[in-house]
Scaffold this motif. Structure first.
Motif, PDB file in Angstrom:
ATOM      1  N   ILE A  99      38.450  16.725 -41.513  1.00 50.61           N
ATOM      2  CA  ILE A  99      39.822  16.964 -40.004  1.00 50.61           C
ATOM      3  C   ILE A  99      41.260  16.678 -40.690  1.00 50.61           C
ATOM      4  O   ILE A  99      41.416  16.270 -41.670  1.00 50.61           O
ATOM      5  N   PRO A 100      42.047  17.632 -40.432  1.00 50.96           N
ATOM      6  CA  PRO A 100      43.222  17.521 -41.545  1.00 50.96           C
ATOM      7  C   PRO A 100      43.771  16.073 -41.336  1.00 50.96           C
ATOM      8  O   PRO A 100      43.880  15.124 -40.381  1.00 50.96           O
ATOM      9  N   PRO A 101      44.617  16.046 -42.359  1.00 50.92           N
ATOM     10  CA  PRO A 101      45.729  14.347 -43.115  1.00 50.92           C
ATOM     11  C   PRO A 101      46.349  14.424 -41.606  1.00 50.92           C
ATOM     12  O   PRO A 101      47.048  15.248 -40.918  1.00 50.92           O
ATOM     13  N   GLY A 102      47.053  13.015 -41.676  1.00 48.17           N
ATOM     14  CA  GLY A 102      48.169  12.963 -40.502  1.00 48.17           C
ATOM     15  C   GLY A 102      47.863  10.976 -40.138  1.00 48.17           C
ATOM     16  O   GLY A 102      46.712  10.760 -40.589  1.00 48.17           O
ATOM     17  N   ASN A 103      48.320  10.748 -39.271  1.00 48.42           N
ATOM     18  CA  ASN A 103      48.374   9.349 -38.646  1.00 48.42           C
ATOM     19  C   ASN A 103      47.850   9.867 -37.480  1.00 48.42           C
ATOM     20  O   ASN A 103      47.755  10.386 -36.740  1.00 48.42           O
ATOM     21  N   PHE A 104      46.634   8.868 -36.698  1.00 49.98           N
ATOM     22  CA  PHE A 104      46.191   8.588 -35.741  1.00 49.98           C
ATOM     23  C   PHE A 104      45.770   6.801 -35.699  1.00 49.98           C
ATOM     24  O   PHE A 104      45.850   5.929 -35.890  1.00 49.98           O
ATOM     25  N   SER A 105      45.378   6.796 -33.649  1.00 54.92           N
ATOM     26  CA  SER A 105      45.794   5.025 -33.377  1.00 54.92           C
ATOM     27  C   SER A 105      44.739   6.170 -32.085  1.00 54.92           C
ATOM     28  O   SER A 105      44.464   6.700 -31.734  1.00 54.92           O
ATOM     29  N   ASN A 106      43.768   4.778 -32.031  1.00 57.30           N
ATOM     30  CA  ASN A 106      42.815   4.631 -30.916  1.00 57.30           C
ATOM     31  C   ASN A 106      41.459   5.441 -31.107  1.00 57.30           C
ATOM     32  O   ASN A 106      41.635   6.880 -31.611  1.00 57.30           O
ATOM     33  N   ILE A 107      40.761   5.112 -31.202  1.00 52.93           N
ATOM     34  CA  ILE A 107      39.021   5.417 -31.058  1.00 52.93           C
ATOM     35  C   ILE A 107      39.187   5.917 -29.804  1.00 52.93           C
ATOM     36  O   ILE A 107      38.527   4.549 -29.654  1.00 52.93           O
ATOM     37  N   LEU A 108      38.199   6.880 -29.041  1.00 51.14           N
ATOM     38  CA  LEU A 108      37.458   6.635 -27.782  1.00 51.14           C
ATOM     39  C   LEU A 108      36.660   7.635 -27.692  1.00 51.14           C
ATOM     40  O   LEU A 108      35.734   8.386 -28.358  1.00 51.14           O
ATOM     41  N   ALA A 109      35.363   6.391 -27.013  1.00 52.34           N
ATOM     42  CA  ALA A 109      33.876   6.865 -26.537  1.00 52.34           C
ATOM     43  C   ALA A 109      33.464   6.771 -25.343  1.00 52.34           C
ATOM     44  O   ALA A 109      34.104   5.589 -24.467  1.00 52.34           O
ATOM     45  N   THR A 110      33.081   8.602 -24.980  1.00 53.42           N
ATOM     46  CA  THR A 110      32.294   8.776 -23.988  1.00 53.42           C
ATOM     47  C   THR A 110      31.257   8.204 -23.695  1.00 53.42           C
ATOM     48  O   THR A 110      30.284   9.268 -24.451  1.00 53.42           O
ATOM     49  N   VAL A 111      30.293   7.135 -23.147  1.00 53.28           N
ATOM     50  CA  VAL A 111      29.186   6.929 -22.826  1.00 53.28           C
ATOM     51  C   VAL A 111      28.062   6.983 -21.263  1.00 53.28           C
ATOM     52  O   VAL A 111      29.396   6.971 -21.306  1.00 53.28           O
ATOM     53  N   ALA A 112      26.840   7.091 -21.968  1.00 56.91           N
ATOM     54  CA  ALA A 112      26.180   7.268 -20.715  1.00 56.91           C
ATOM     55  C   ALA A 112      25.168   6.732 -20.785  1.00 56.91           C
ATOM     56  O   ALA A 112      24.614   6.683 -22.623  1.00 56.91           O
ATOM     57  N   ASN A 113      24.348   6.470 -20.326  1.00 53.20           N
ATOM     58  CA  ASN A 113      22.626   6.213 -20.056  1.00 53.20           C
ATOM     59  C   ASN A 113      21.876   5.183 -21.127  1.00 53.20           C
ATOM     60  O   ASN A 113      21.327   5.066 -21.583  1.00 53.20           O
ATOM     61  N   PRO A 114      22.667   4.122 -20.374  1.00 52.52           N
ATOM     62  CA  PRO A 114      22.143   2.981 -21.118  1.00 52.52           C
ATOM     63  C   PRO A 114      20.125   2.348 -21.306  1.00 52.52           C
ATOM     64  O   PRO A 114      19.694   2.554 -19.970  1.00 52.52           O
ATOM     65  N   GLU A 115      19.394   2.127 -22.499  1.00 53.40           N
ATOM     66  CA  GLU A 115      18.244   1.404 -22.267  1.00 53.40           C
ATOM     67  C   GLU A 115      18.533   0.315 -23.187  1.00 53.40           C
ATOM     68  O   GLU A 115      19.318   0.478 -24.167  1.00 53.40           O
ATOM     69  N   LEU A 116      17.976  -1.097 -22.204  1.00 53.64           N
ATOM     70  CA  LEU A 116      18.138  -1.980 -23.363  1.00 53.64           C
ATOM     71  C   LEU A 116      16.306  -2.205 -23.734  1.00 53.64           C
ATOM     72  O   LEU A 116      15.639  -2.406 -22.419  1.00 53.64           O
ATOM     73  N   SER A 117      16.580  -2.933 -24.530  1.00 58.34           N
ATOM     74  CA  SER A 117      14.949  -3.381 -24.818  1.00 58.34           C
ATOM     75  C   SER A 117      15.328  -5.838 -25.061  1.00 58.34           C
ATOM     76  O   SER A 117      16.150  -5.644 -25.920  1.00 58.34           O
ATOM     77  N   VAL A 118      14.643  -5.993 -23.726  1.00 52.94           N
ATOM     78  CA  VAL A 118      14.712  -7.356 -23.852  1.00 52.94           C
ATOM     79  C   VAL A 118      13.480  -8.087 -24.215  1.00 52.94           C
ATOM     80  O   VAL A 118      12.334  -7.691 -23.880  1.00 52.94           O
ATOM     81  N   VAL A 119      13.082  -9.032 -24.854  1.00 51.30           N
ATOM     82  CA  VAL A 119      11.499  -9.887 -25.941  1.00 51.30           C
ATOM     83  C   VAL A 119      12.118 -11.145 -25.057  1.00 51.30           C
ATOM     84  O   VAL A 119      12.741 -12.280 -25.357  1.00 51.30           O
ATOM     85  N   ASP A 120      10.351 -11.572 -25.116  1.00 49.83           N
ATOM     86  CA  ASP A 120      10.513 -12.623 -23.859  1.00 49.83           C
ATOM     87  C   ASP A 120      10.146 -13.444 -24.881  1.00 49.83           C
ATOM     88  O   ASP A 120      10.023 -13.402 -25.875  1.00 49.83           O
ATOM     89  N   ALA A 121       9.874 -15.662 -24.427  1.00 48.02           N
ATOM     90  CA  ALA A 121       9.132 -15.753 -25.129  1.00 48.02           C
ATOM     91  C   ALA A 121       7.315 -15.544 -26.292  1.00 48.02           C
ATOM     92  O   ALA A 121       7.655 -16.314 -26.810  1.00 48.02           O
ATOM     93  N   GLN A 122       7.114 -14.700 -25.299  1.00 45.14           N
ATOM     94  CA  GLN A 122       5.828 -14.614 -25.572  1.00 45.14           C
ATOM     95  C   GLN A 122       6.240 -13.244 -27.023  1.00 45.14           C
ATOM     96  O   GLN A 122       5.215 -12.991 -27.487  1.00 45.14           O
ATOM     97  N   GLY A 123       7.385 -12.916 -27.124  1.00 52.28           N
ATOM     98  CA  GLY A 123       6.850 -11.677 -27.641  1.00 52.28           C
ATOM     99  C   GLY A 123       7.013 -10.531 -27.311  1.00 52.28           C
ATOM    100  O   GLY A 123       7.120  -9.089 -27.961  1.00 52.28           O
ATOM    101  N   ASN A 124       6.840 -10.428 -25.747  1.00 48.86           N
ATOM    102  CA  ASN A 124       6.731  -9.009 -25.176  1.00 48.86           C
ATOM    103  C   ASN A 124       7.864  -8.487 -24.971  1.00 48.86           C
ATOM    104  O   ASN A 124       8.882  -8.615 -24.274  1.00 48.86           O
ATOM    105  N   VAL A 125       7.412  -7.337 -25.302  1.00 48.30           N
ATOM    106  CA  VAL A 125       8.940  -6.148 -25.456  1.00 48.30           C
ATOM    107  C   VAL A 125       9.476  -5.059 -23.948  1.00 48.30           C
ATOM    108  O   VAL A 125       7.868  -4.331 -23.665  1.00 48.30           O
ATOM    109  N   THR A 126       9.568  -5.298 -23.333  1.00 47.31           N
ATOM    110  CA  THR A 126      10.219  -4.462 -22.121  1.00 47.31           C
ATOM    111  C   THR A 126      11.759  -3.155 -22.141  1.00 47.31           C
ATOM    112  O   THR A 126      12.648  -3.759 -22.823  1.00 47.31           O
ATOM    113  N   GLN A 127      11.199  -2.173 -21.752  1.00 49.62           N
ATOM    114  CA  GLN A 127      12.324  -1.788 -21.716  1.00 49.62           C
ATOM    115  C   GLN A 127      13.092  -1.079 -20.723  1.00 49.62           C
ATOM    116  O   GLN A 127      12.212  -1.256 -19.301  1.00 49.62           O
TER     117      GLN A 127
END
Length: 303
Positions: A99-127
């Motif tokens: 990108i061209p040189p200069g001064n910048f402020s703030n970073i904006l991220a647009t996000v969607a469609n989350p997925e989460l992996s969780v692990v129970d006490a027995q080590g089983n992974v659930t998506q």
């Protein structure tokens, strides 16, 4: 399982337990035209641990920085899906742009469609996704990250984005997960981020000619597209007798360190092993050592 397969399994377990995956992008700033004086901005990502959740994945469709006039300058040219694991020891490169040189402020991220992996006490992974029970959803579609940055002509700058998983993940009254990304940014030198590829498998997309070829490749583990430089100190496996044998579409194995430019410098390049069928990827859920010093591990295999 052979010795090499066992070593690769351990390396992959360490990588999955300590690092994350993200699509690497190299693009030009949107709204401005990169030129001969343009600098290079590299964004890295790392995360803290969280009790229960083992991995968070979401689509990032936009990533930009505001210039001195408040205009957004894009540092991402396509949708990417970084997978955030416990990366406090091994951050990953998120995006890179000229990108061209200069001064910048703030970073904006647009996000969607989350997925989460969780692990129970027995080590089983659930998506978990937006349609599972329990489900996972984003509380916001855009994340504004406060950060000021000055980029000089032909200079380089690195920004570390730290996502606090404990602060970012909560549950509603029905037990569904709600993601409110809590991210802070600090400026770092690109070479300080500690990013490396260890025994990684990838497919060559293009290769330059010459005594020290430059390889462009797509990593098998994350789908990231990376540039890999070689030099006189790069070690090559004995089965690669001529560099001209390297072709687009060929799978290779690589160990490399990140350079200040954001590319990687190869320490070792070899043909991908035939033992991949005995290699597993998953989450390390338990490690114990007996009185004789033998270590046993428990793995929640994902693929």
């Amino acid at each position: 399982m052979g010795r090499k397969s066992a070593e690769r399994l351990i390396l992959m377990l360490l990588a999955l337990g300590l690092s994350g995956c993200a699509q690497v992008n190299s693009t030009q700033g949107g709204g401005q035209t990169a030129n001969a004086n343009s600098g290079t901005i590299t964004l890295f990502l790392r995360a803290t641990k969280a009790a229960g959740p083992a991995a968070l994945k979401m689509a990032v469709s936009g990533l930009s920085m505001a210039d001195s006039s408040g205009n957004p300058v894009a540092v991402l040219s396509s949708v990417m899906e970084p997978e955030v694991r416990h990366m406090e020891l091994a951050p990953t490169m998120l995006a890179q742009a000229a990108i061209p040189p200069g001064n910048f402020s703030n970073i904006l991220a647009t996000v969607a469609n989350p997925e989460l992996s969780v692990v129970d006490a027995q080590g089983n992974v659930t998506q978990l996704t937006g349609t599972t029970t329990p489900s996972v959803k984003l509380a916001v579609s855009a994340v504004n990250i406060a950060h000021t940055l000055s980029l000089t002509a032909k200079g380089t700058a690195g920004v570390m984005l730290d996502i606090d998983l404990d602060q970012s993940i909560s549950k509603d009254g029905s037990g569904n997960y709600v993601i409110t990304p809590t991210i802070t940014a600090t400026q770092v030198d690109s070479t300080q981020a500690g990013e490396s590829l260890v025994d990684d498998i990838g497919t060559i997309t293009s290769v330059s000619s010459g005594a020290a070829p430059v390889l462009n490749m797509k990593l098998q583990s994350s789908g990231s597209n990376v540039t890999v430089d070689t030099n006189g100190e790069t070690l090559w496996s004995a089965d690669i007798t001529q560099l001209s044998n390297l072709q687009a579409g060929q799978s290779i194995e690589i160990t490399a360190d990140m350079e200040g430019s954001g590319s990687y410098l190869a320490k070792f390049v070899g043909s991908s092993t035939e033992e991949l069928s005995t290699t597993y990827e998953g989450l390390l859920t338990k490690a114990t050592t007996d009185s004789s010093g033998n270590t046993s591990i428990t793995v929640a295999v994902q693929r």
